[in-house]
Write a protein that holds these residues in place. Structure first.
Motif, PDB file in Angstrom:
ATOM      1  N   TYR A  52      30.159  60.173  40.245  1.00 19.15           N
ATOM      2  CA  TYR A  52      29.927  59.595  39.479  1.00 19.15           C
ATOM      3  C   TYR A  52      28.907  59.640  37.973  1.00 19.15           C
ATOM      4  O   TYR A  52      28.665  59.132  37.653  1.00 19.15           O
ATOM      5  N   VAL A 110      23.983  55.292  45.909  1.00 20.95           N
ATOM      6  CA  VAL A 110      22.427  56.205  45.791  1.00 20.95           C
ATOM      7  C   VAL A 110      21.601  56.223  46.538  1.00 20.95           C
ATOM      8  O   VAL A 110      21.139  56.956  46.868  1.00 20.95           O
ATOM      9  N   ALA A 111      21.408  54.521  46.834  1.00 19.49           N
ATOM     10  CA  ALA A 111      20.558  54.246  47.829  1.00 19.49           C
ATOM     11  C   ALA A 111      20.782  55.046  49.070  1.00 19.49           C
ATOM     12  O   ALA A 111      20.142  55.761  50.076  1.00 19.49           O
ATOM     13  N   LEU A 163      25.355  48.432  37.181  1.00 17.09           N
ATOM     14  CA  LEU A 163      24.877  49.527  38.640  1.00 17.09           C
ATOM     15  C   LEU A 163      23.975  49.242  40.125  1.00 17.09           C
ATOM     16  O   LEU A 163      23.297  50.145  40.701  1.00 17.09           O
ATOM     17  N   GLU A 181      27.366  57.389  34.656  1.00 17.45           N
ATOM     18  CA  GLU A 181      25.938  58.120  34.449  1.00 17.45           C
ATOM     19  C   GLU A 181      25.850  57.520  32.775  1.00 17.45           C
ATOM     20  O   GLU A 181      25.599  57.238  31.716  1.00 17.45           O
ATOM     21  N   SER A 190      20.161  61.090  39.661  1.00 21.73           N
ATOM     22  CA  SER A 190      21.094  59.969  39.874  1.00 21.73           C
ATOM     23  C   SER A 190      20.198  58.792  39.796  1.00 21.73           C
ATOM     24  O   SER A 190      21.141  58.119  38.832  1.00 21.73           O
ATOM     25  N   VAL A 191      18.960  58.793  39.732  1.00 17.02           N
ATOM     26  CA  VAL A 191      17.954  57.675  39.818  1.00 17.02           C
ATOM     27  C   VAL A 191      18.054  57.316  38.531  1.00 17.02           C
ATOM     28  O   VAL A 191      18.190  56.645  38.131  1.00 17.02           O
ATOM     29  N   LEU A 202      20.293  57.916  36.307  1.00 19.80           N
ATOM     30  CA  LEU A 202      21.550  58.120  35.148  1.00 19.80           C
ATOM     31  C   LEU A 202      21.453  59.503  34.249  1.00 19.80           C
ATOM     32  O   LEU A 202      22.156  59.694  32.890  1.00 19.80           O
ATOM     33  N   TYR A 234      26.779  50.879  42.210  1.00 17.53           N
ATOM     34  CA  TYR A 234      25.600  52.083  42.588  1.00 17.53           C
ATOM     35  C   TYR A 234      24.581  52.510  42.407  1.00 17.53           C
ATOM     36  O   TYR A 234      24.409  53.757  43.345  1.00 17.53           O
ATOM     37  N   TYR A 235      23.542  51.610  42.538  1.00 23.00           N
ATOM     38  CA  TYR A 235      22.341  52.349  42.762  1.00 23.00           C
ATOM     39  C   TYR A 235      22.582  51.672  44.358  1.00 23.00           C
ATOM     40  O   TYR A 235      21.589  52.424  44.874  1.00 23.00           O
TER      41      TYR A 235
END
Length: 866
Positions: free
Chosen positions: A642, A606-607, A599, A646, A620-621, A623, A602-603
């Motif tokens: 992605y 996302v950021a 994660l 998730e 996405s935040v 999941l 992954y985050y």
């Protein structure tokens, strides 16, 4: 009650009692005379006699003589490295042992205290040799157990048993006692099953029965036992551990075809050897059962409150009652004065009773391992370490033990001490130092976390012996080994055979034929020849190929999907294989904690998208981008690529939620494969119902209900231990994949995807390890470990990093750069994350833990106001 069968030896006259290779015979009359002469050497007040229990006539005569003279006998393993501590604890009065190649009787001392009159024998509890703990057995225990065994086996004076089991082991001693009790004879080959003339000697001896432990049957298979005929052999027995149902079935069918019988049995030293057996007439189809209580005994099941369980199919602790239940334990000489303290034996095994009355072991209640017939009590080893000033926690299974310890100290020293304390070899033992023990909120040691760490260390091969010479040195410690030595010349036994077989497979890729006779030097030559290959788990190979397939498919759009599906299968496989302990303990945090390594990158992605878009992709935040509630076009979620991250996280949450239900945990613990197949039925139902209940079009392929059954199939593959279970799963999985691929699939890529999963499942079930060139293994292992990082980062290369070059490069060159660059970027991120985590761990150990200890100390001892 007296041991009448010893006093009555002469009554059998000139009938054979002991038979040796070359047809040398000791009659009952001769045996009685030799026993009487040896008893004179033990003359004097009632005493404790220690006997070096070598499998030979001298030890047998001494054993019978000491009992005839009215003494208590302590059977000791030959050349045991732990004998010193045992002598210190129990201070025997006499010792009968081999000194300078001759058998001698030593009068060590005479104690004033009186041994209990009923005490007949002391046997070390399996695994506590060297820890000063023994089982006290009475005359009644020994005589009634011998009579009971003779009864259900149908032994008569015309029988002849083959005695290959050690005499310091309760099973081996029970074979001797039960035959002598009815005037039967015993053939003592005096060597290993692997000796060239063993089968010829067995045939010539006229044996009517053969008793062995599971490893004995491994050796019998190696020497081709079932390819020979033994016309006098009317039954065989097995105890001392779990023999695979398939092997039991093979021997049962062969013996039945020849008019014989096979006895699968269960026992413990604390019950003088035998507790239960499966009547041969009911063995077919019940190969995984322990059967019914022996004559004179009874079995019951009790729940955690000690209440009897009357219903069939409900698991509880197996409790045995009978005249062969031990007097109690002993840890010092003073304990030998005590009388009988037990009327029942709580076995520590979790069992169920079937409607036909047969019992089945389904698990363990206590922290006990059973390795090659030795019952290793983890708590006993922890106490032994504590006495040496080492705070430790011992975990393990029926293959090896792993000790985690605090307080400094060399890991090799800890292993060497445990080898002496447990009777195991160094190759069975691993040791890992910790700054402090993981603990639960209650303050108790978190054994689930340690079990998981031990399993992961075993799976990764951590601590494996470096080469042939090192392997032999560890397995035969504390003996000194030379390059001219072989397994047979060193007197290898069951523990060492199994461990060397596994070690040679790791070092050489496969244990060579007749390796038992080859010297270390000869095996080392093969080691040098085999250094170009390495055996690794096929799941690692599949994982590496799967991620390559994903990258290739995404870049070329060739119809070769299936990599993601294979990764889902492997997710379930790994969960069952490495994290079963925390799941069965209901420790959801232990399952979810590793998700942080996935994660975090992954985050970060996302950021990055949020910064680039100026909007937060909320789906996405949380999941949930894969459930059809948002789209990348609306900037509500990151690209569809992605979905796997998730869905994987959702899958872990589902498993954690399911195992938060205590009845389900008990069901899985008792019958893991049946539980897995039951879950598979529900998962397949969800997969079929999804298009009807959740009409989101093509995006349904990203949802958890669409893929969850794949993870369950992987789970079942990990817990399918029997051939029948593997076949059932392969048929069920193949049926599901053919249906989804050929019936539902309308695109050639879909058909390829599902057909590929059939191959994945078959390999996991039937080829768990594979030998590959070492250079290939060195590429596959990091590729497999970096799979998630490659998955989430590989598209950044063609879509961002080298996108300006697309118009200037040929399409094929751009595709190759995209594939190679994507893999390289993922590998780089994986290595970078590992380096950061390592630095954080070093910093935590250097800075945080001393501070934490200071804070804890302040909380425990607060300052009082003056």
């Amino acid at each position: 009650m007296s041991l009448s069968f010893i006093g009555n030896l002469a009554n059998w006259g000139d009938r054979p009692a002991l038979v040796f290779p070359g047809q040398r015979i000791v009659t009952y009359r001769e045996l009685s005379e030799r026993v009487a002469r040896q008893a004179l050497a033990f003359s004097g007040p009632r005493a404790l006699v220690s006997i070096e229990a070598e499998l030979c006539e001298h030890a047998i005569v001494a054993y019978l003589a000491a009992l005839k003279a009215g003494h208590a006998v302590a059977m000791q393993a030959p050349r045991s490295g732990a004998i010193g501590s045992w002598v210190e604890a129990f201070a025997p009065d006499y010792a009968f042992r081999r000194i300078d190649a001759r058998w001698r009787t030593e009068h060590l001392r005479q104690h004033g205290e009186v041994l209990h009159p009923e005490l007949a024998m002391m046997l070390s509890t399996s695994g506590s040799t060297g820890c000063g703990k023994a089982v006290r057995l009475s005359k009644t225990n020994v005589s009634t157990n011998a009579a009971s065994i003779a009864c259900y086996l149908g032994l008569t004076a015309d029988d002849r048993g083959c005695l290959i089991l050690p005499l310091h082991y309760s099973y081996g001693l029970s074979v001797l006692n039960s035959h002598l009790a009815v005037g039967a004879s015993l053939y003592v080959p005096g060597g290993s099953i692997l000796d060239g003339g063993f089968l010829d000697g067995l045939a010539a001896s006229g044996c009517t029965n053969l008793s062995g432990v599971p490893y004995s049957y491994e050796l019998l298979e190696k020497v081709g036992f079932r390819e020979r005929r033994f016309p006098n052999l009317r039954f065989m027995t097995v105890a001392g551990g779990r023999l695979g149902p398939d092997v039991i079935r093979l021997y049962n069918e062969q013996l039945r075809a020849q008019g014989g019988a096979f006895f699968a049995m269960y026992g413990q030293t604390e019950a003088t050897a035998r507790i239960a057996y499966v009547p041969p007439t009911t063995l077919a189809g019940n190969e995984d059962r322990i059967g019914v209580a022996i004559p004179g005994g009874s079995l019951v099941l009790e729940n955690e409150n000690g209440e009897p369980i009357d219903r069939d199919g409900v698991a509880g602790e197996l409790v045995y009652r009978g005249p062969n239940v031990m007097m109690g334990y002993a840890t010092t000489r003073d304990d030998l004065c005590r009388g009988t303290e037990l009327t029942e034996l709580r076995t520590g095994d979790l069992a169920t009773r079937h409607p036909d009355g047969l019992f089945q072991i389904v698990g363990r209640m206590k922290r006990i391992s059973k390795i090659a017939g030795l019952r290793i009590a983890h708590d006993v080893l922890e106490v032994a370490l504590d006495r040496r000033g080492i705070a430790a926690a011992v975990v393990g299974d029926d293959a090896s033990l792993h000790v985690f310890y605090c307080g400094g100290g060399d890991a090799e020293e800890v292993r060497r001490f445990l080898a002496q304390a447990s009777g195991l070899t160094l190759a069975h033992l691993k040791a890992t130092p910790l700054a402090e023990m993981p603990r639960l909120a209650s303050g108790k040691i978190d054994y689930n976390a340690l079990n998981m760490a031990a399993r992961q260390a075993a799976a990764s091969g951590a601590g494996d012996a470096g080469g042939i010479e090192e392997l032999f040195a560890q397995v035969f410690y504390p003996m000194r080994v030379k390059r001219t030595d072989s397994f047979l010349s060193l007197g290898g036994d069951s523990l060492r055979f199994v461990q060397l077989s596994l070690g040679l497979e790791k070092v050489l890729g496969a244990a060579p034929d007749a390796w038992e006779t080859l010297s270390i030097a000869q095996l080392s030559v093969q080691e040098r020849q085999e250094t170009t290959t390495r055996r690794i788990g096929t799941d690692l190979v599949i994982r590496a190929l799967a991620i390559l397939l994903v990258v290739l498919h995404h870049e070329t759009l060739w119809p070769i999907p299936g990599g993601s599906a294979a990764m889902v299968v492997l997710a379930g496989f790994s969960l069952a294989r490495f994290q079963m302990g925390p799941l069965l303990a209901g420790d959801g945090l232990a399952i979810l904690r590793p998700l942080a390594q996935i994660l975090v990158p992954y985050y970060l992605i996302v950021a990055a998208f949020a910064l680039a878009w100026g909007e937060v992709p909320w789906a996405s935040v949380f999941l949930v981008g894969n459930v059809g509630l948002a789209t990348p076009e609306a900037r509500q979620m990151v690209p569809y690529l992605y979905w796997f991250i998730e869905a994987y996280c959702q899958m872990m949450l589902v498993f954690v939620g399911l195992f938060a239900i205590p009845p389900l945990r008990r069901f899985v613990s008792a019958r893991p494969f049946v539980a897995g197949m039951t879950l598979l039925v529900f998962a397949l139902a969800a997969r079929l119902a999804l298009p009807l209940l959740w009409p989101i079009g093509n995006r349904q392929i990203f949802t958890l209900p669409w893929i969850f059954y794949l993870a369950v199939i992987g789970w079942c593959a990990a817990v399918a231990e029997e051939a029948r279970q593997r076949l059932i799963l392969l048929v069920a999985g193949t049926g599901a994949f053919l249906f989804f691929g050929l019936y539902e699939g309308v695109w050639i890529g879909t058909k390829i995807k599902y057909l590929l999963q059939i191959a994945v499942l078959a390999v996991l079930l039937y080829r768990p390890r594979i030998a590959i060139p070492r250079w290939v293994a060195e590429l596959i292992l990091p590729l497999s470990a970096a799979g998630f990082h490659i998955y989430i980062l590989h598209r950044f290369v063609p879509e961002l990093l080298i996108l300006p070059l697309q118009s200037a490069l040929p399409a094929a060159v751009f595709a190759v750069l995209s594939i190679v660059g994507g893999i390289a970027l993922g590998m780089l991120a994986w290595r970078g994350q590992r380096a950061v985590l390592k630095k954080m761990a070093e910093w935590q150990q250097r800075e945080v833990r001393p501070l934490r200890s200071l804070v804890i100390g302040a909380l425990r001892f607060p300052l009082r106001p003056l």
